[in-house]
Design a protein around this motif. Sequence first.
Motif, PDB file in Angstrom:
ATOM      1  N   LYS A 187       0.839  -1.207   0.000  1.00 52.87           N
ATOM      2  CA  LYS A 187       0.000   0.000   0.000  1.00 52.87           C
ATOM      3  C   LYS A 187       0.871   1.253   0.000  1.00 52.87           C
ATOM      4  CE  LYS A 187      -3.367  -0.136   3.113  1.00 52.87           C
ATOM      5  NZ  LYS A 187      -4.023  -0.552   4.368  1.00 52.87           N
ATOM      6  N   GLU A 188       1.932   1.217   0.802  1.00 53.16           N
ATOM      7  CA  GLU A 188       2.822   2.377   0.903  1.00 53.16           C
ATOM      8  C   GLU A 188       3.654   2.556  -0.362  1.00 53.16           C
ATOM      9  OE1 GLU A 188       6.534   3.948   3.678  1.00 53.16           O
ATOM     10  OE2 GLU A 188       5.270   2.312   4.400  1.00 53.16           O
ATOM     11  N   ARG A 189       4.163   1.444  -0.891  1.00 55.34           N
ATOM     12  CA  ARG A 189       5.066   1.500  -2.049  1.00 55.34           C
ATOM     13  C   ARG A 189       4.341   1.852  -3.352  1.00 55.34           C
ATOM     14  NH1 ARG A 189       7.813  -4.037  -3.680  1.00 55.34           N
ATOM     15  NH2 ARG A 189       5.974  -4.204  -5.031  1.00 55.34           N
ATOM     16  N   ASN A 190       3.165   1.257  -3.551  1.00 51.02           N
ATOM     17  CA  ASN A 190       2.460   1.391  -4.833  1.00 51.02           C
ATOM     18  C   ASN A 190       1.191   2.228  -4.758  1.00 51.02           C
ATOM     19  OD1 ASN A 190       4.187  -1.057  -4.941  1.00 51.02           O
ATOM     20  ND2 ASN A 190       3.376  -1.278  -6.993  1.00 51.02           N
ATOM     21  N   ASN A 191       0.923   2.768  -3.563  1.00 52.99           N
ATOM     22  CA  ASN A 191      -0.314   3.532  -3.361  1.00 52.99           C
ATOM     23  C   ASN A 191      -1.562   2.708  -3.678  1.00 52.99           C
ATOM     24  OD1 ASN A 191       0.866   6.004  -2.507  1.00 52.99           O
ATOM     25  ND2 ASN A 191       1.407   6.465  -4.629  1.00 52.99           N
ATOM     26  N   TYR A 192      -1.497   1.403  -3.380  1.00 47.32           N
ATOM     27  CA  TYR A 192      -2.650   0.539  -3.582  1.00 47.32           C
ATOM     28  C   TYR A 192      -3.653   0.723  -2.456  1.00 47.32           C
ATOM     29  CZ  TYR A 192      -0.295  -2.280  -7.213  1.00 47.32           C
ATOM     30  OH  TYR A 192       0.322  -2.716  -8.362  1.00 47.32           O
TER      31      TYR A 192
END
Length: 208
Positions: free
Chosen positions: A154-159
């Motif tokens: 979620k943090e890395r890819n803004n998922y």
Amino acid sequence: MRQSEIKIIGLTGGIATGKTTVSRIIREKGYPLIDADLVAREVVEVNEPAYREIVNIFGTSILLSNNNIDREKLGSIIFDNKNLRSKLNNIVHPRIYLKVKEYIEKYKKKGSKLIFVDIPLLIEVKNDLEKENIRFDEIWLVYANKNQQIERLKERNNYTNEEAVSRINSQMDIEEKKKYCDRIIDNTKNIKYTIESIEKNISEIIME
């Protein structure tokens, strides 16, 4: 590990477990590491045979302005389409395996005694690798638990949470992968702890 012995280590993990970080640390310690993802980029460079086959199947809409393949767009096309994913794999995988073998032989000739091969889906394609005569003395797993995978993704890819869970669930469960691996690189804490885990496992295999 006997002086004349060469060990080939398969390195794997799950999405967002930190395998890229572990690979970087291994390289910084001076050990050769063959990155299957980078090899995959090599074999689909513009005008390579695999490149032409992929464009023939998927069309020019998957190309960037510089004519390179848009990996993210191609990934989204095959994500929910098993047939297209299989077609892509049949084009790319044999060429990746051939290139990996070439790199292994190159490092052997250079005198490397410990050679790492980073393959994200190593467990899933292990039978295919063995058919191509790529075998590992040990398989190491970069481990983070599923909740950590979700938060990191979620943090890395803004998922969104749903998108992160969907991506993770598309792969073999990280706890299941543990059963197929000889050693665990624990990446559940801080970078110092991860480095210590890497050093401990390398030290153990060298001392065997």
